[in-house]
Design a protein around this motif. Sequence first.
Motif, PDB file in Angstrom:
ATOM      1  N   TYR A  37       9.968 -11.391  65.034  1.00 20.24           N
ATOM      2  CA  TYR A  37       9.110 -10.436  64.938  1.00 20.24           C
ATOM      3  C   TYR A  37       9.915  -9.336  64.463  1.00 20.24           C
ATOM      4  O   TYR A  37      10.375  -8.737  65.656  1.00 20.24           O
ATOM      5  N   SER A 172       4.813  -8.639  70.799  1.00 13.63           N
ATOM      6  CA  SER A 172       5.146 -10.049  71.076  1.00 13.63           C
ATOM      7  C   SER A 172       4.420 -10.687  72.086  1.00 13.63           C
ATOM      8  O   SER A 172       4.204 -11.880  72.396  1.00 13.63           O
ATOM      9  N   ARG A 175       1.818 -13.514  71.667  1.00 17.48           N
ATOM     10  CA  ARG A 175       2.141 -14.798  71.762  1.00 17.48           C
ATOM     11  C   ARG A 175       2.222 -15.490  73.265  1.00 17.48           C
ATOM     12  O   ARG A 175       2.653 -16.748  73.373  1.00 17.48           O
ATOM     13  N   SER A 223      12.968  -1.996  71.833  1.00 18.83           N
ATOM     14  CA  SER A 223      12.633  -2.773  70.615  1.00 18.83           C
ATOM     15  C   SER A 223      11.781  -1.910  69.652  1.00 18.83           C
ATOM     16  O   SER A 223      11.953  -1.911  68.328  1.00 18.83           O
TER      17      SER A 223
HETATM   18  O1  PMV Z   1       6.895  -7.049  71.107  1.00 24.98           O
HETATM   19  P1  PMV Z   1       8.176  -5.868  71.017  1.00 24.98           P
HETATM   20  O2  PMV Z   1       7.761  -4.607  70.508  1.00 24.98           O
HETATM   21  O3  PMV Z   1       8.976  -5.802  72.064  1.00 24.98           O
HETATM   22  O4  PMV Z   1       9.357  -6.667  69.975  1.00 24.98           O
HETATM   23  C1  PMV Z   1       9.871  -7.778  70.160  1.00 24.98           C
HETATM   24  C2  PMV Z   1      10.959  -7.940  69.375  1.00 24.98           C
HETATM   25  C3  PMV Z   1      11.818  -9.116  69.494  1.00 24.98           C
HETATM   26  O5  PMV Z   1      11.814  -9.747  70.723  1.00 24.98           O
HETATM   27  C4  PMV Z   1      13.070  -8.660  69.149  1.00 24.98           C
HETATM   28  C5  PMV Z   1      11.479 -10.258  68.618  1.00 24.98           C
HETATM   29  C6  PMV Z   1      10.203 -11.233  68.990  1.00 24.98           C
HETATM   30  O6  PMV Z   1       9.508 -11.796  68.037  1.00 24.98           O
HETATM   31  O7  PMV Z   1       9.962 -11.528  70.156  1.00 24.98           O
END
Ligand code: PMV
Length: 347
Positions: A37, A172, A175, A223
């Motif tokens: 993502y 993320s 999930r 991120s």
């Molecule tokens: O959920 P965030 O905002 O920490 O973004 C996660 C981004 C990645 O870990 C690099 C990719 C992913 O799909 O988990």
Amino acid sequence: MLSAAEVVAKILEEQPKTPKHSQGVAFAPANVALCKYWGKRHHDLNLPVTNSLSVSLGNYGTHTVIRPWEGHSDSICLNGKELTNVTNTNVANTNVTKTFVTRLTSFLDLFRHALHTKTYFRVETESNIPIGSGLASSASGFAAVVLALVELYQWQLERSSLSILARLGSGSACRSLWQGFVEWEMGENILGLDSHGKLLDNTWEDFCVGLFIINPNQKSFSSREAMKITQNTSEFYEMWPKRVAHDLDIIKCAISNRDFTLLGETAESNALSMHALMMTARPSIIYTEPATMQAWNRVFQLRQEGVKLYFTQDAGPNLKLLFLAEDAARISNEFENLLTITPMAKL
Ligand code: PMV
């Protein structure tokens, strides 16, 4: 378009507004994306530009206890350290803990708004994976907070709604509500009420993920920031959604056919493409360190020697190695202090 607080209020509309127990206790696993993502279509609601797919990490993740708190602000304890005790300046003033406290209290504010309450919370959270080093600790952290609140208030909600709530903390995190392979469906609803995780109907008992920690320190760009900069400034970003759609189809097919080579090749290439994309942003975002590259090369070398070994890398310098249980002993000899997780092993 509603704000995140209004989305939470909508989901909790019919649910109890006062705690039903003295505390809520929960665990959520970390997850590692095999198809990443990277990019949002709505910033505050964490609505993604693409679907993504991950594997959850079994017993590795975050345990959280939440209870109502009499004080004048939330009281937060992370891995045994009090973060919100202002007299404890050593701990409370680092950027890492400030960011952690701000993100968590803002997330709790969404629930206070929905519950029409000023109640603060005592949050005790223990993570058995390093925080803030691109090892998905925020994902399990936000998912565990949601599950602990569910326990505390006894909300009767579908998993998909819990996934939406967790997504509002960190994309993320949506999930991390399941074990196994999980696809985050981007959805198309303007409020994001159809943007949540969905468990895939496949297991893979000998599938292993090895956490190879190169640098446990906090990453230079979160991120969140890095994603925004990439999306706003990389002229190559428009190719990313096409690439993800392609990789996702292949990864799902590889999982159903238990084609490890195809899965590994596609996941590794997806991760490297995401990092390449970040390098084309202004300013360039580079999480890879010299030791990360050395580890990539070791993986390539071992593959030449016939070992089925691949890696993926998130917003940090650390690697997640992907391999099958039959190669676990060989691989842990090659990578010092490798933490091997077999998330779907039969007990
Ligand atoms: O959920 P965030 O905002 O920490 O973004 C996660 C981004 C990645 O870990 C690099 C990719 C992913 O799909 O988990």
